[in-house]
Write a protein that holds these residues in place. Sequence first.
Motif, PDB file in Angstrom:
ATOM      1  N   PHE A  62       0.945  -1.137  -0.189  1.00  0.00           N
ATOM      2  CA  PHE A  62       0.199  -0.064   0.390  1.00  0.00           C
ATOM      3  C   PHE A  62       0.671   1.239  -0.074  1.00  0.00           C
ATOM      4  N   TYR A  63       2.343   1.187  -0.225  1.00  0.00           N
ATOM      5  CA  TYR A  63       2.888   2.251  -0.435  1.00  0.00           C
ATOM      6  C   TYR A  63       2.879   2.753  -1.315  1.00  0.00           C
ATOM      7  N   PHE A  64       1.971   2.966  -2.748  1.00  0.00           N
ATOM      8  CA  PHE A  64       2.065   3.498  -3.371  1.00  0.00           C
ATOM      9  C   PHE A  64       1.989   5.147  -3.940  1.00  0.00           C
ATOM     10  N   SER A  65       1.949   6.068  -5.274  1.00  0.00           N
ATOM     11  CA  SER A  65       1.892   6.769  -5.667  1.00  0.00           C
ATOM     12  C   SER A  65       0.552   6.835  -7.274  1.00  0.00           C
ATOM     13  N   ALA A  66       0.867   7.413  -7.903  1.00  0.00           N
ATOM     14  CA  ALA A  66      -0.127   7.668  -9.066  1.00  0.00           C
ATOM     15  C   ALA A  66       0.402   7.068 -10.116  1.00  0.00           C
ATOM     16  N   THR A  67       2.034   6.553 -10.235  1.00  0.00           N
ATOM     17  CA  THR A  67       2.372   6.206 -11.032  1.00  0.00           C
ATOM     18  C   THR A  67       3.483   5.054 -10.870  1.00  0.00           C
ATOM     19  N   GLU A  68       4.150   4.715  -9.270  1.00  0.00           N
ATOM     20  CA  GLU A  68       4.353   3.877  -9.159  1.00  0.00           C
ATOM     21  C   GLU A  68       4.230   3.455  -7.583  1.00  0.00           C
ATOM     22  N   ARG A  69       5.082   2.255  -7.511  1.00  0.00           N
ATOM     23  CA  ARG A  69       5.060   1.714  -6.609  1.00  0.00           C
ATOM     24  C   ARG A  69       6.603   0.824  -5.523  1.00  0.00           C
ATOM     25  N   ALA A  70       5.811   1.237  -4.458  1.00  0.00           N
ATOM     26  CA  ALA A  70       7.066   1.263  -3.354  1.00  0.00           C
ATOM     27  C   ALA A  70       7.972  -0.317  -3.964  1.00  0.00           C
ATOM     28  N   ASN A  71       7.352  -1.182  -3.870  1.00  0.00           N
ATOM     29  CA  ASN A  71       7.803  -2.805  -4.465  1.00  0.00           C
ATOM     30  C   ASN A  71       8.266  -2.982  -5.338  1.00  0.00           C
ATOM     31  N   ASP A  72       7.515  -2.301  -6.603  1.00  0.00           N
ATOM     32  CA  ASP A  72       8.151  -2.396  -7.561  1.00  0.00           C
ATOM     33  C   ASP A  72       9.402  -1.522  -7.522  1.00  0.00           C
ATOM     34  N   ILE A  73       9.727  -0.473  -7.098  1.00  0.00           N
ATOM     35  CA  ILE A  73      11.030  -0.059  -7.105  1.00  0.00           C
ATOM     36  C   ILE A  73      12.057  -0.892  -6.343  1.00  0.00           C
ATOM     37  N   LEU A  74      11.961  -1.419  -5.362  1.00  0.00           N
ATOM     38  CA  LEU A  74      13.300  -2.650  -4.439  1.00  0.00           C
ATOM     39  C   LEU A  74      12.574  -3.409  -5.515  1.00  0.00           C
ATOM     40  N   ARG A  75      11.937  -4.106  -5.928  1.00  0.00           N
ATOM     41  CA  ARG A  75      12.199  -5.388  -6.391  1.00  0.00           C
ATOM     42  C   ARG A  75      12.806  -5.187  -7.881  1.00  0.00           C
ATOM     43  N   GLU A  76      13.317  -3.911  -8.997  1.00  0.00           N
ATOM     44  CA  GLU A  76      14.518  -3.822  -9.506  1.00  0.00           C
ATOM     45  C   GLU A  76      15.543  -3.446  -9.265  1.00  0.00           C
ATOM     46  N   ALA A  77      15.990  -2.635  -7.972  1.00  0.00           N
ATOM     47  CA  ALA A  77      16.732  -1.837  -7.236  1.00  0.00           C
ATOM     48  C   ALA A  77      17.721  -3.324  -6.728  1.00  0.00           C
ATOM     49  N   LEU A  78      17.051  -4.397  -6.150  1.00  0.00           N
ATOM     50  CA  LEU A  78      17.590  -5.522  -5.619  1.00  0.00           C
ATOM     51  C   LEU A  78      17.314  -6.767  -5.683  1.00  0.00           C
ATOM     52  N   ARG A  79      16.739  -7.200  -6.265  1.00  0.00           N
ATOM     53  CA  ARG A  79      16.056  -8.616  -6.703  1.00  0.00           C
ATOM     54  C   ARG A  79      17.388  -9.022  -7.783  1.00  0.00           C
ATOM     55  N   PRO A  80      18.122 -10.293  -8.075  1.00  0.00           N
ATOM     56  CA  PRO A  80      18.553 -10.674  -6.273  1.00  0.00           C
ATOM     57  C   PRO A  80      18.269 -10.201  -4.822  1.00  0.00           C
ATOM     58  N   TYR A  81      17.929 -10.426  -3.716  1.00  0.00           N
ATOM     59  CA  TYR A  81      17.291  -9.567  -2.571  1.00  0.00           C
ATOM     60  C   TYR A  81      18.870 -10.239  -1.747  1.00  0.00           C
ATOM     61  N   PRO A  82      20.228  -9.458  -1.606  1.00  0.00           N
ATOM     62  CA  PRO A  82      21.633  -9.876  -0.731  1.00  0.00           C
ATOM     63  C   PRO A  82      20.406 -10.656   0.651  1.00  0.00           C
ATOM     64  N   ALA A  83      21.536 -11.414   0.964  1.00  0.00           N
ATOM     65  CA  ALA A  83      20.964 -12.820   2.376  1.00  0.00           C
ATOM     66  C   ALA A  83      20.491 -11.816   3.295  1.00  0.00           C
ATOM     67  N   ASP A  84      21.548 -10.972   3.575  1.00  0.00           N
ATOM     68  CA  ASP A  84      21.838 -10.503   4.789  1.00  0.00           C
ATOM     69  C   ASP A  84      20.995  -9.013   4.639  1.00  0.00           C
ATOM     70  N   VAL A  85      20.448  -8.893   3.644  1.00  0.00           N
ATOM     71  CA  VAL A  85      19.205  -7.855   3.944  1.00  0.00           C
ATOM     72  C   VAL A  85      18.123  -8.487   4.424  1.00  0.00           C
ATOM     73  N   THR A  86      17.146  -7.974   5.079  1.00  0.00           N
ATOM     74  CA  THR A  86      15.569  -8.033   5.390  1.00  0.00           C
ATOM     75  C   THR A  86      14.903  -7.655   5.188  1.00  0.00           C
ATOM     76  N   ILE A  87      14.054  -8.386   4.093  1.00  0.00           N
ATOM     77  CA  ILE A  87      12.642  -7.039   3.481  1.00  0.00           C
ATOM     78  C   ILE A  87      11.423  -7.581   3.660  1.00  0.00           C
ATOM     79  N   ALA A  88      10.993  -5.853   4.817  1.00  0.00           N
ATOM     80  CA  ALA A  88       9.651  -6.401   5.644  1.00  0.00           C
ATOM     81  C   ALA A  88       8.680  -5.614   5.127  1.00  0.00           C
ATOM     82  N   THR A  89       7.163  -5.972   5.745  1.00  0.00           N
ATOM     83  CA  THR A  89       5.827  -5.788   4.428  1.00  0.00           C
ATOM     84  C   THR A  89       4.987  -5.528   5.919  1.00  0.00           C
ATOM     85  N   LYS A  90       4.303  -4.799   5.124  1.00  0.00           N
ATOM     86  CA  LYS A  90       3.043  -4.708   6.090  1.00  0.00           C
ATOM     87  C   LYS A  90       1.520  -4.788   5.528  1.00  0.00           C
ATOM     88  N   VAL A  91       0.767  -5.347   6.200  1.00  0.00           N
ATOM     89  CA  VAL A  91      -0.558  -5.908   5.060  1.00  0.00           C
ATOM     90  C   VAL A  91      -1.573  -5.079   6.521  1.00  0.00           C
TER      91      VAL A  91
END
Length: 290
Positions: A62-91
């Motif tokens: 639910f972190y999004f704007s009219a044009t972008e989503r935080a999760n999409d940005i993180l996926r492009e920036a960091l995937r495959p995610y480093p093993a020592d980095v915790t990606i935490a989300t909320k519902v």
Amino acid sequence: MNSSFTSPPSLIPSSSPADRLGFGAMQLPGRWAGPVVERATAVAVARRAVELGARHIDTAAFYFSATERANDILREALRPYPADVTIATKVGPLRTATGEMYAEARPEQIRGLVEENLRQLGVDVLDLVYLRVGRLKAVGGVPIGERFAALAALREEGLVRRLGVSNVSAEQLAEARAIAPVAAVQNRFGVLDQADAALVDECAAAGIAYLPFFALGGGHTALADENLRKVAERHGATAHQIALAWGLARSPAIIQIPGTSSLAHLEENMAAARIALDEDDMALLEPVTG
């Protein structure tokens, strides 16, 4: 990543401030009605956060704007995610396509929200998922057991590694812990708003990570307290840096997750881990309650 159903080790990495300074992704997509953040800039900020040592990234579908989503940005920036980095989300909170939070998810809706985060982030297992209670304000006294149990069931299935609760009271935390292990609490807390101090200490005693939101004065017009200014001048730092350093010094359970969409602000925030506040600094800041 494995999907062991046993309780993982504590989320708290160590007592080192540098290990407990993470990054919040809420501002990466920009605000719905605010200025647009260019995708390339947002991606660069997320990557730089990890380069500077952030090992805990906080996000949400639910972190999004009219044009972008935080999760999409993180996926492009960091995937495959480093093993020592915790990606935490909320519902929990539900937002309309135009950005308004209009309701909280019912127990039967939790699975769909978790699966949404899995798809957006491009992972098979989520490192940490919080049940966020309420929308913008805390709502203590409201039972959360059915919703948290629905989330805990997804951990048993192997879709979630750790569970957290956000925007909760001590009683709601106890209700959740009676159902399944709680690895993290994310509540409002900061040098200008220390009302949750007892719960911070409770989490530290239980080995539960505590991640403040609004640690940089959200909801306040500015970090304008005189004592905060004095400590900042003493260290040649900004008030925001001292606010972050204060939280890291306040409790070994605290992991700070300041957010920004600016590379300059990111560098400033991450430098706060190098500021060592002494007893005089902490005594000066302790009475500040906003």
